[in-house]
Enzyme design. Structure first.
Site, PDB file in Angstrom:
ATOM      1  N   ASP A 179       7.948 -21.576  -6.375  1.00 41.76           N
ATOM      2  CA  ASP A 179       7.734 -20.551  -5.592  1.00 41.76           C
ATOM      3  C   ASP A 179       9.041 -20.292  -4.729  1.00 41.76           C
ATOM      4  O   ASP A 179       9.205 -19.248  -3.765  1.00 41.76           O
ATOM      5  CB  ASP A 179       7.144 -21.887  -4.328  1.00 41.76           C
ATOM      6  CG  ASP A 179       5.578 -21.251  -4.076  1.00 41.76           C
ATOM      7  OD1 ASP A 179       5.358 -20.106  -4.604  1.00 41.76           O
ATOM      8  OD2 ASP A 179       4.757 -22.209  -3.711  1.00 41.76           O
ATOM      9  N   GLN A 229       0.807 -25.760  -2.399  1.00 43.81           N
ATOM     10  CA  GLN A 229       0.193 -24.967  -1.523  1.00 43.81           C
ATOM     11  C   GLN A 229       0.540 -25.119   0.078  1.00 43.81           C
ATOM     12  O   GLN A 229       0.341 -26.345   0.701  1.00 43.81           O
ATOM     13  CB  GLN A 229      -1.055 -24.831  -1.752  1.00 43.81           C
ATOM     14  CG  GLN A 229      -2.096 -23.646  -1.070  1.00 43.81           C
ATOM     15  CD  GLN A 229      -1.379 -22.268  -1.224  1.00 43.81           C
ATOM     16  OE1 GLN A 229      -1.177 -22.024  -2.757  1.00 43.81           O
ATOM     17  NE2 GLN A 229      -1.127 -21.276  -0.552  1.00 43.81           N
ATOM     18  N   LYS A 239      -4.593 -18.564  -8.307  1.00 42.82           N
ATOM     19  CA  LYS A 239      -3.471 -18.868  -9.152  1.00 42.82           C
ATOM     20  C   LYS A 239      -3.696 -19.713 -10.244  1.00 42.82           C
ATOM     21  O   LYS A 239      -3.216 -19.316 -11.585  1.00 42.82           O
ATOM     22  CB  LYS A 239      -2.271 -19.809  -8.401  1.00 42.82           C
ATOM     23  CG  LYS A 239      -1.836 -18.933  -7.229  1.00 42.82           C
ATOM     24  CD  LYS A 239      -1.007 -19.881  -6.121  1.00 42.82           C
ATOM     25  CE  LYS A 239      -0.544 -19.150  -4.900  1.00 42.82           C
ATOM     26  NZ  LYS A 239       0.281 -19.982  -3.962  1.00 42.82           N
TER      27      LYS A 239
END
Ligand code: NAD
Length: 291
Positions: free
Chosen positions: A119, A96, A52
């Site tokens: 997200d 994450q 990412k």
């Protein structure tokens, strides 16, 4: 069989974003800035986060990687999120997953400012998505929708079977596929670990999204001729012939299933790169909204 090539499609999206960022720079506007939090020593999580961060660099975004030990307290993590929420230079925050067992995932996700929740896991964003309002859509299902759009697949009226009901993949996927959107308008069956006769549901599907996390679970005999198969799964299996010591397998027995499909995603190079492209798109929009 034709490949739904996520590498190719994601390159196109990243190139589009790179040009948009360059245009912002030329106009004296700020560049999108993603903050990524990585906790502990999970090899897969570290790989995803570094991919990412690398994609941010390629696209001209700023990124900040914040690493914490596995032993970090919930309180310290919440404090860091609050700091990022109020930092005017940060547009998007991602934590994450999975988190260590002593940290409540729900609490952490809910602490992220919904405007920076790139997200798309915050209940406010999930709620908006369910109602078809503009929101940050969870990156993996969003990436799959972008992949279908890239290949201009007309899925209207088709029967889609989604295997897996997680909040980050399966459930939002089922909602997006059933939405009155283009692509969308599918009739959706959401299958999970308690589903009876899963093979029969799959055999009746025009589209299958496999997101259960069981290597090569979906076999050729479970798939209808000319189906579209999207493989979300990523499982690491030991492989001494690889430098890394492992290889990645999807949830689909690719070789055999591909022979029956009209379209299929590979693993790797399918949904993975699209997830990153979708995350960048969400971050870009978060930045533009804050102009
Ligand atoms: P999860 O473990 O949270 O959810 C798995 C789901 O599958 C559950 O809802 C469960 O009910 C269902 N399931 C489990 N066994 C089943 C069975 N035998 N039959 C039917 N349903 C079953 O997993 P997740 O976070 O949704 O991830 C799923 C997979 O996708 C994992 O392999 C994960 O690594 C991968 N993933 C990939 C990406 C990507 O970018 N490619 C992103 C996220 C997740």
């Amino acid at each position: 069989m034709k490949l739904l090539d996520g590498k190719l499609a994601s390159q196109a999206i990243k190139e589009e974003l790179r040009l948009l960022v360059a245009q912002r720079v030329a106009e004296g506007k700020k560049v999108p800035h993603l903050a990524a939090i990585l906790i502990g020593n999970n090899g897969a999580s570290a790989t995803y986060v570094s991919a990412k961060v690398k994609a941010c660099e390629e696209t001209g975004f700023k990124s900040t990687l914040i690493k914490f030990e596995e032993s970090i307290t919930e309180h310290t993590l919440l404090k860091k999120i609050e700091e990022l929420n109020t930092d005017p230079d940060i547009d998007g925050i991602l934590v994450q997953l999975p988190l260590p067992a002593h940290i409540a995932e729900e609490k952490i996700i809910t602490a992220i400012d919904p405007e920076k929740d790139v997200d798309g896991f915050h209940p406010i964003n999930l709620g908006k998505m369910v109602q078809g309002q503009a929101s940050y859509i969870p990156a993996t299902p969003y990436g799959i929708m972008l992949l279908l759009a890239h290949y201009q697949l007309d899925i209207t009226g088709k029967h889609a079977v989604v295997i897996g009901r997680s909040n980050i993949v399966g459930r939002p996927m089922s909602i997006l596929l059933s939405g009155n959107t283009q692509p969308g308008n599918c009739t959706v069956t959401l299958c999970h670990s308690k589903t009876k006769d899963l093979a029969r549901h799959c055999q009746e599907a025009d589209i299958i999204v496999a997101a259960l996390g069981k290597a090569e679970f979906l076999k050729a005999e479970m798939v209808k001729q000319d189906a579209i198969v999207i493989d979300v799964g990523i499982t690491r299996v030991n492989d001494a012939s690889k430098k890394s010591g492992f290889r990645l397998l999807g949830d689909v027995a690719f070789e055999a299933v591909a022979k029956k499909c009209e379209w299929i995603t590979p693993v790797p190079g399918g949904v993975g790169p699209m997830t990153i492209a979708a995350l960048l798109k969400n971050t870009f929009h978060a930045c533009v909204k804050r102009d």
